[in-house]
Design a protein around this motif. Structure first.
Motif, PDB file in Angstrom:
ATOM      1  N   GLU A 220       0.828  -1.199   0.000  1.00 18.52           N
ATOM      2  CA  GLU A 220       0.000   0.000   0.000  1.00 18.52           C
ATOM      3  C   GLU A 220       0.868   1.258   0.000  1.00 18.52           C
ATOM      4  N   GLU A 221       1.956   1.227   0.759  1.00 21.53           N
ATOM      5  CA  GLU A 221       2.872   2.373   0.800  1.00 21.53           C
ATOM      6  C   GLU A 221       3.512   2.607  -0.564  1.00 21.53           C
ATOM      7  N   ARG A 223       2.282   2.311  -3.389  1.00 25.16           N
ATOM      8  CA  ARG A 223       1.339   2.829  -4.385  1.00 25.16           C
ATOM      9  C   ARG A 223       1.191   4.337  -4.301  1.00 25.16           C
ATOM     10  N   SER A 224       2.007   4.990  -3.480  1.00 24.51           N
ATOM     11  CA  SER A 224       1.956   6.449  -3.371  1.00 24.51           C
ATOM     12  C   SER A 224       3.367   6.985  -3.141  1.00 24.51           C
ATOM     13  N   THR A 226       5.487  10.714  -1.655  1.00 25.04           N
ATOM     14  CA  THR A 226       5.340  11.978  -0.927  1.00 25.04           C
ATOM     15  C   THR A 226       6.450  12.917  -1.348  1.00 25.04           C
ATOM     16  N   LYS A 231       1.230  14.143  -0.461  1.00 21.69           N
ATOM     17  CA  LYS A 231       1.129  12.748  -0.861  1.00 21.69           C
ATOM     18  C   LYS A 231       0.400  12.622  -2.201  1.00 21.69           C
ATOM     19  N   SER A 233      -1.038   9.728  -5.019  1.00 26.00           N
ATOM     20  CA  SER A 233      -1.307   8.332  -5.380  1.00 26.00           C
ATOM     21  C   SER A 233      -0.771   8.067  -6.776  1.00 26.00           C
TER      22      SER A 233
END
Length: 245
Positions: A220-221, A223-224, A226, A231, A233
């Motif tokens: 999940e991390e 997929r984005s 910063t 942030k 996506s």
């Protein structure tokens, strides 16, 4: 005082100002480099090895006192040859391993020349002091010339910095011999700080291993991203296309 004497004093003052400014500019250069490394590491690893930085310029008075102690001639050329820590930067890290990561990143900068490395972590000073010291030459571009200026970089953990700062406060301007009992206590305090560093390093590795095992959260991390605290996506289509390359 005659006008000629005033003009001479003004010329000397300007010469000293130019001399000190080049060390200030060298600090500006290396501060920018360190900030870029910090932001890059944060963006790529969601973690920064750099807690904070601090810079300082020795005062002309401090420079003169050190020059006299070293027995150098009183001239700007002699100062440059004999005093290598006029400009200094301290980088404070969370963990011991971070110290060597930062050192490697700085030493890999193609326009920095590493003149000397003193590892007081592997080889602590007798009083318990621990830190990694790099002496680097930083290129400073003026309107009419390029100068390479020495900057001393000290890299240490929060615990090391805490100990060193308090040790300095305790003995600042203390000109007499320090009682042996106090020296032993300070050494014990330094050993305690080192033990804390080692323990926190181990805990950090263990927590990281647990996080790495949680594959769904890691996915999940990934997929984005910063950038500058914002942030974003990542579109699945972009990930799919780039994954084919």
């Amino acid at each position: 005082m005659t006008n000629q004497q005033l003009e001479q004093i003004k010329m000397i003052r300007n010469e000293i100002t130019r001399f000190m400014m080049k060390y200030k500019f060298a600090l500006d250069e290396i501060e920018t480099k360190v900030e870029i490394l910090k932001e890059e590491f944060q963006a790529l690893h969601d973690y920064s090895p750099i807690e904070h930085t601090k810079t300082r310029l020795k005062s002309p008075e401090s420079i003169m006192k050190k020059l006299i102690r070293k027995g150098g001639n009183i001239s700007l050329t002699s100062i440059e040859e004999n005093i290598k820590d006029i400009a200094g930067m301290r980088i404070t890290c969370s963990f011991i391993s971070d110290i060597y990561k930062i050192s490697d990143m700085l030493q890999n900068q193609s326009d920095l020349t590493v003149l000397n490395v003193k590892d007081y972590i592997q080889n602590p000073k007798p009083n318990g002091y621990q830190s990694l010291h790099l002496l680097v030459e930083v290129p400073v571009f003026f309107s009419d010339r390029l100068e390479k200026v020495c900057v001393e970089v000290q890299i240490r953990t929060i615990a090391m910095d805490f100990w060193a700062s308090l040790e300095h406060k305790i003995f600042y301007k203390y000109n007499k011999d320090v009682p042996e009992r106090l020296l032993k206590e300070l050494k014990l305090a330094a050993d305690s700080a080192n033990a804390l560093d080692r323990q926190m390093e181990r805990l950090n590795h263990e927590v990281q291993a647990i996080k790495d095992a949680e594959t769904e959260d890691v996915l999940e991390e990934l997929r984005s991203i910063t950038i500058n605290n914002q942030k974003f996506s990542l579109p699945p289509a972009l990930l799919e296309v780039l994954g084919r390359d």
